[in-house]
Design a protein around this motif. Sequence first.
Motif, short mmCIF file in Angstrom:
data_model
loop_
_atom_site.label_atom_id
_atom_site.label_comp_id
_atom_site.label_asym_id
_atom_site.label_seq_id
_atom_site.Cartn_x
_atom_site.Cartn_y
_atom_site.Cartn_z
N GLN A 316 40.28 50.94 27.45
CA GLN A 316 41.52 50.58 28.14
C GLN A 316 42.01 49.22 27.68
OE1 GLN A 316 41.55 50.99 32.39
NE2 GLN A 316 40.23 52.79 32.38
N ILE A 317 43.32 49.10 27.49
CA ILE A 317 43.97 47.83 27.20
C ILE A 317 45.02 47.62 28.28
CG2 ILE A 317 45.30 46.49 25.54
CD1 ILE A 317 44.06 48.13 23.32
N ILE A 318 44.77 46.64 29.15
CA ILE A 318 45.57 46.46 30.36
C ILE A 318 46.48 45.25 30.20
CG2 ILE A 318 45.45 46.07 32.85
CD1 ILE A 318 42.54 47.18 32.69
N PRO A 319 47.81 45.40 30.33
CA PRO A 319 48.71 44.23 30.27
C PRO A 319 48.49 43.32 31.48
CG PRO A 319 49.91 46.30 29.95
CD PRO A 319 48.54 46.66 30.45
N VAL A 320 48.43 42.02 31.25
CA VAL A 320 48.24 41.04 32.32
C VAL A 320 49.14 39.83 32.06
CG1 VAL A 320 45.86 41.70 32.88
CG2 VAL A 320 46.28 40.04 31.06
N THR A 321 49.34 39.04 33.09
CA THR A 321 50.08 37.78 32.98
C THR A 321 49.21 36.67 33.54
OG1 THR A 321 52.21 38.91 33.23
CG2 THR A 321 52.17 36.53 33.59
N ASN A 322 48.99 35.62 32.76
CA ASN A 322 48.12 34.54 33.19
C ASN A 322 48.74 33.77 34.35
OD1 ASN A 322 45.80 33.06 33.13
ND2 ASN A 322 46.27 31.93 31.26
N GLY A 323 47.89 33.07 35.09
CA GLY A 323 48.36 32.28 36.21
C GLY A 323 49.05 31.00 35.77
N PRO A 324 49.77 30.35 36.67
CA PRO A 324 50.52 29.13 36.32
C PRO A 324 49.64 27.95 35.96
CG PRO A 324 50.61 29.52 38.68
CD PRO A 324 49.99 30.74 38.08
N PHE A 325 48.33 28.03 36.29
CA PHE A 325 47.42 26.93 36.01
C PHE A 325 46.46 27.27 34.87
CE2 PHE A 325 44.33 23.56 37.65
CZ PHE A 325 45.19 22.51 37.38
N GLY A 326 46.74 28.36 34.16
CA GLY A 326 45.94 28.73 32.99
C GLY A 326 44.69 29.50 33.30
N SER A 327 44.58 30.07 34.50
CA SER A 327 43.42 30.89 34.83
C SER A 327 43.88 32.11 35.61
CB SER A 327 42.39 30.10 35.66
OG SER A 327 42.94 29.70 36.90
N LEU A 328 43.05 33.15 35.56
CA LEU A 328 43.42 34.43 36.17
C LEU A 328 42.15 35.16 36.59
CD1 LEU A 328 45.59 36.65 36.76
CD2 LEU A 328 45.13 37.51 34.45
N THR A 329 42.21 35.81 37.75
CA THR A 329 41.16 36.73 38.17
C THR A 329 41.78 38.12 38.30
OG1 THR A 329 39.90 35.05 39.36
CG2 THR A 329 39.49 37.33 39.96
N TYR A 330 41.18 39.07 37.60
CA TYR A 330 41.63 40.46 37.67
C TYR A 330 40.64 41.22 38.56
CZ TYR A 330 43.43 45.01 36.17
OH TYR A 330 44.00 46.26 36.14
N PRO A 331 41.05 41.58 39.79
CA PRO A 331 40.11 42.20 40.73
C PRO A 331 39.75 43.62 40.32
CG PRO A 331 42.31 42.13 41.68
CD PRO A 331 42.39 41.38 40.38
N ILE A 332 38.48 43.94 40.40
CA ILE A 332 37.99 45.30 40.17
C ILE A 332 37.00 45.63 41.28
CG2 ILE A 332 36.86 46.90 38.56
CD1 ILE A 332 37.66 45.12 36.29
N PRO A 333 37.46 46.06 42.45
CA PRO A 333 36.54 46.42 43.54
C PRO A 333 35.59 47.52 43.07
CG PRO A 333 38.82 46.33 44.31
CD PRO A 333 38.87 46.27 42.82
N LEU A 334 34.30 47.34 43.31
CA LEU A 334 33.31 48.30 42.84
C LEU A 334 32.94 49.27 43.97
CD1 LEU A 334 31.04 45.89 40.79
CD2 LEU A 334 32.83 47.42 39.94
N PRO A 335 33.00 50.56 43.73
CA PRO A 335 32.71 51.53 44.78
C PRO A 335 31.23 51.55 45.14
CG PRO A 335 33.03 52.63 42.67
CD PRO A 335 33.39 51.19 42.46
#
Length: 373
Positions: A316-335
Amino acid sequence: MRIAVLLMATGLATAQNQGITLSNLTPTNYVEVPGHPSQVPLNGFTFEAWVTYDDTTVPVGTGVRWPTICRKNPAQGSSIFHLRANAGGNSATVIRFRITTSAGNRILDWPFASGALLTWTHLAASYDGAMMRIFVNGVDMVSTTHTGVMNDTGGTFRIGAGGATAWHTWNGQIDEVRLWPYARTAAEIQSTLGLELSSVPSGVSTWNLNGNFADSSGPNPGAAVGTVPFASGVQGLIASPSGAVAVGASSNTCVNPVLAGIASLPTVGNPAFGLTASGGPPNAAGLLAISDQAFAGPVVISGVTVWVDVTRPGAQIIPVTNGPFGSLTYPIPLPPNPGLAGFAAFVQWAWADPNCGSAGLTGSNALRITLLP
């Protein structure tokens, strides 16, 4: 399609559960960590520690006292950030979080009742480029606005004191000290409260204080100044692997490396799990790649070193946009599916940045994520 391969399952074990004991009546007792750039994360941070504190035995009327849990740069007037009890001259019961950024200094106070910290309490402080927060046992208690990039004035990182006198020494116990290079949420903090962490990749430091002052995750070992005795620490903690291992390195096209990390552990059933990126260009468009395999060696695409095999079926290649402070968390809740334990995936970030690389692109290191039971 589920993107994972079966690897060796990793078990959990009871932690050693030691910590250090300090007194505001005894001078020059603390842990000194030599200065390192990782101690001043440019894209936000979270500091955590389990502590006890006896406000009733802090001397009154003998000078201004600031029992300190941690401080980056102990030189007078040069603190980059610190977390301390702002006892003053009358044993005031206030926890103070202070940071220095390009926008100036800012403080955030959390008042507590006398005696409230006599039992083990988890304290955390975070900054994300817009908000400062203090968490108590994983609960967001107080917050305030602030902006700017952390102002790195150098100096050491000190645990258990702010200055070199007893007036700055913590008055209680400290255990499980952690420094993360990004701001964590209350849910992410809560998910690791009961764990003793080690080998957390990509810029995280963890001082378990189990009979030594080693950084069990990062490049920041400490040493005792004076006498720093060990004693029984937080009871019931579980020693856990991080479930994440760094693969390769970031593309060397920017001043600061882009690091792929984890916001909490990839434990089956953890709703707070997420993948993190720090050090990237603010507000940039990017991609998050996830695959069941890594390339046998680095593959350079448009000037970016790619480690994750994006040609695999189901990648998978997922489009994302970085945060305004140069960091990002991409949530992946685990079942909560026990059958997922031991499965793994490889992940990597890439960002569009006209200031980086011949093609205006930069990439992070990769991570191998193994789901924990």
